[in-house]
Design a protein around this motif. Structure first.
Motif, PDB file in Angstrom:
ATOM      1  N   SER A 169      41.837  43.771  39.371  1.00  0.00           N
ATOM      2  CA  SER A 169      40.608  43.032  39.659  1.00  0.00           C
ATOM      3  C   SER A 169      40.567  41.745  38.850  1.00  0.00           C
ATOM      4  N   ARG A 170      39.688  40.851  39.244  1.00  0.00           N
ATOM      5  CA  ARG A 170      39.528  39.594  38.518  1.00  0.00           C
ATOM      6  C   ARG A 170      39.099  39.847  37.083  1.00  0.00           C
ATOM      7  N   GLN A 171      38.204  40.803  36.870  1.00  0.00           N
ATOM      8  CA  GLN A 171      37.727  41.102  35.513  1.00  0.00           C
ATOM      9  C   GLN A 171      38.869  41.606  34.632  1.00  0.00           C
ATOM     10  N   GLU A 172      39.744  42.453  35.193  1.00  0.00           N
ATOM     11  CA  GLU A 172      40.881  42.956  34.414  1.00  0.00           C
ATOM     12  C   GLU A 172      41.840  41.832  34.050  1.00  0.00           C
TER      13      GLU A 172
ATOM     14  N   GLU B  32      41.121  38.604  33.785  1.00  0.00           N
ATOM     15  CA  GLU B  32      40.479  37.736  32.798  1.00  0.00           C
ATOM     16  C   GLU B  32      40.560  38.342  31.396  1.00  0.00           C
ATOM     17  N   ALA B  33      40.391  39.661  31.303  1.00  0.00           N
ATOM     18  CA  ALA B  33      40.458  40.327  29.993  1.00  0.00           C
ATOM     19  C   ALA B  33      41.849  40.181  29.380  1.00  0.00           C
TER      20      ALA B  33
ATOM     21  N   ARG C  38      42.372  36.490  28.240  1.00  0.00           N
ATOM     22  CA  ARG C  38      41.635  36.175  27.002  1.00  0.00           C
ATOM     23  C   ARG C  38      42.398  36.633  25.769  1.00  0.00           C
TER      24      ARG C  38
ATOM     25  N   SER D 165      38.583  29.295  35.077  1.00  0.00           N
ATOM     26  CA  SER D 165      38.272  30.127  36.243  1.00  0.00           C
ATOM     27  C   SER D 165      39.499  30.897  36.684  1.00  0.00           C
TER      28      SER D 165
ATOM     29  N   THR E  51      40.719  33.078  40.279  1.00  0.00           N
ATOM     30  CA  THR E  51      40.441  33.552  41.634  1.00  0.00           C
ATOM     31  C   THR E  51      41.640  34.324  42.145  1.00  0.00           C
TER      32      THR E  51
ATOM     33  N   ARG F  53      36.531  47.929  45.880  1.00  0.00           N
ATOM     34  CA  ARG F  53      36.234  46.975  44.806  1.00  0.00           C
ATOM     35  C   ARG F  53      36.209  45.572  45.407  1.00  0.00           C
TER      36      ARG F  53
ATOM     37  N   VAL G 133      36.728  41.850  45.337  1.00  0.00           N
ATOM     38  CA  VAL G 133      37.562  40.974  44.512  1.00  0.00           C
ATOM     39  C   VAL G 133      37.338  39.494  44.804  1.00  0.00           C
ATOM     40  N   GLN G 134      36.588  39.182  45.887  1.00  0.00           N
ATOM     41  CA  GLN G 134      36.365  37.773  46.207  1.00  0.00           C
ATOM     42  C   GLN G 134      35.162  37.635  47.131  1.00  0.00           C
TER      43      GLN G 134
END
Length: 364
Positions: A170-173, A175-176, A179, A187, A189, A298, A300-301
């Motif tokens: 997923s995008r959240q995974e 991004e984590a 980071r 961003s 996507t 889920r 995702v977009q």
């Protein structure tokens, strides 16, 4: 002042003074013997001016921001590329030269492990006007006899493509993970991979070219895997960007089980009859003693035109492999996007199992 030009000798520190230690001494002696006079002049200049130079990952940097800078970093269009530099020339010559037309926000000189430069550098100014003046003043400028340099606008690439991500990421995974290993991500996507089945491609946008370049280096050297898949990291090309934009304008489903099933017919807006797909799939699984299907969805977009892209997985206990893929849906009357995704998924699974809604109704 923090700077270093003898990275190989640092890597050898602490080794026994045997064969390896002798080799380390030879490398250190060789690197120290190259361009000694200019290296000494650089050290003297840095000490006299108080200039702080930091070498990280093959480039030596001043500023970013420089002392006394107040406010945000300069906008795009303020960085120039400097090419065809003599390899024995350093910041004590280059920074005063390029500062003569405007305030430098950052200066980056690309370095070899021997302490010579790699023949190019980047100068970022406080304003776009200063960058234009630098190009006008120093393009084809002779920094010494017979050495005319190239100065032009830097492309300042800030976007990366990361292909080969697992469908379940997923995008959240993502991004984590980013980071933890990079900085400056603006961003993220996710899109269907144009070259790999059952995979995703991520577009990463960064705050600066430097941040993007450092992230590219880190991601490529880290041999990262997300969801068990090896990834490919590259600069985002105009062709790829245009291709992804055209795909978004015409969303289509991507749905597979194992590697046995190719693409399916184009998705249509579910009719009231198709909303019975969930019921028919449950009835079919019961009649064939496959066990109740489990749906995982889920989002995702989300596109501005109202289309939602879902990653979905259907696990049927009696089937050896789960059904996994993507589908595009829109919120329906009284239904959430997740509910609509389940309906679309159930219809796709029925088709894969060779069951039409009419056929399943006749047989059950």
């Amino acid at each position: 002042m923090r700077w270093a030009v003898l990275e190989p000798s640092r890597a050898w520190c602490g080794r026994p003074r045997g064969a390896g230690g002798a080799a380390a001494m030879e490398v250190e002696t060789w690197t120290n013997s190259i361009n000694q006079a200019n290296k000494k002049a650089l050290l003297t200049w840095a000490k006299e001016t108080g200039i702080n130079l930091v070498q990280i990952n093959g480039q030596r940097r001043y500023g970013g921001p420089p002392p006394g800078w107040v406010g945000d970093p300069p906008p795009a269009g303020t960085e120039v590329f400097i090419g065809k530099l003599p390899q024995d020339m350093y910041e004590n010559t280059l920074i005063p030269l390029f500062q003569s037309v405007g305030t430098l926000y950052e200066f980056r000189l690309m370095m070899t492990f021997s302490g010579l430069n790699r023949g190019f550098a980047y100068a970022k100014y406080g304003t776009q006007r200063a960058a234009k003046e630098a190009i006008a003043a120093f393009h084809n400028f002779s920094v010494r006899e017979g050495c005319a340099i190239v100065v032009c606008r830097s492309t300042e690439k800030r976007e990366l493509s990361v292909d080969g991500l697992a469908a379940s990421v997923s995008r959240q995974e993502l991004e984590a993970v980013l980071r933890r290993v990079t900085a400056g991500v603006l961003s993220v996507t996710l899109h269907p991979s144009p070259g790999q089945q059952r995979a995703q491609l991520a577009l990463l946008k960064f705050s600066s070219h430097h941040a993007a370049a450092m992230a590219k280096k880190t991601l490529m050297e880290g041999n990262m895997r997300l969801g068990g898949a090896a990834i490919k990291v590259d600069w985002l090309t105009p062709n790829l960007k245009q291709k992804l934009q055209s795909l978004e304008e015409k969303p289509s489903p991507s749905w597979v089980q194992s590697a046995k099933h190719p693409g399916l017919p184009k998705q249509v807006t579910p009719s009231p009859v198709l909303h019975n797909a969930l019921e028919h799939l449950n009835t079919l699984c019961r009649s064939q003693y496959l066990g109740p299907p489990l749906f995982l969805t889920r989002c995702v977009q989300a596109n501005p035109n109202g289309w939602l892209r879902f990653w979905c997985q259907v696990v049927i206990p009696g089937c050896p492999m789960p059904f996994t893929g993507f589908t595009w849906v829109q919120d329906g009357p009284g239904r959430s996007g997740h509910e609509e995704a389940k309906v679309a998924v159930a219809l796709q699974v029925l088709r894969m199992l060779g069951e039409s809604l009419c056929g399943s109704r006749a047989n059950l």
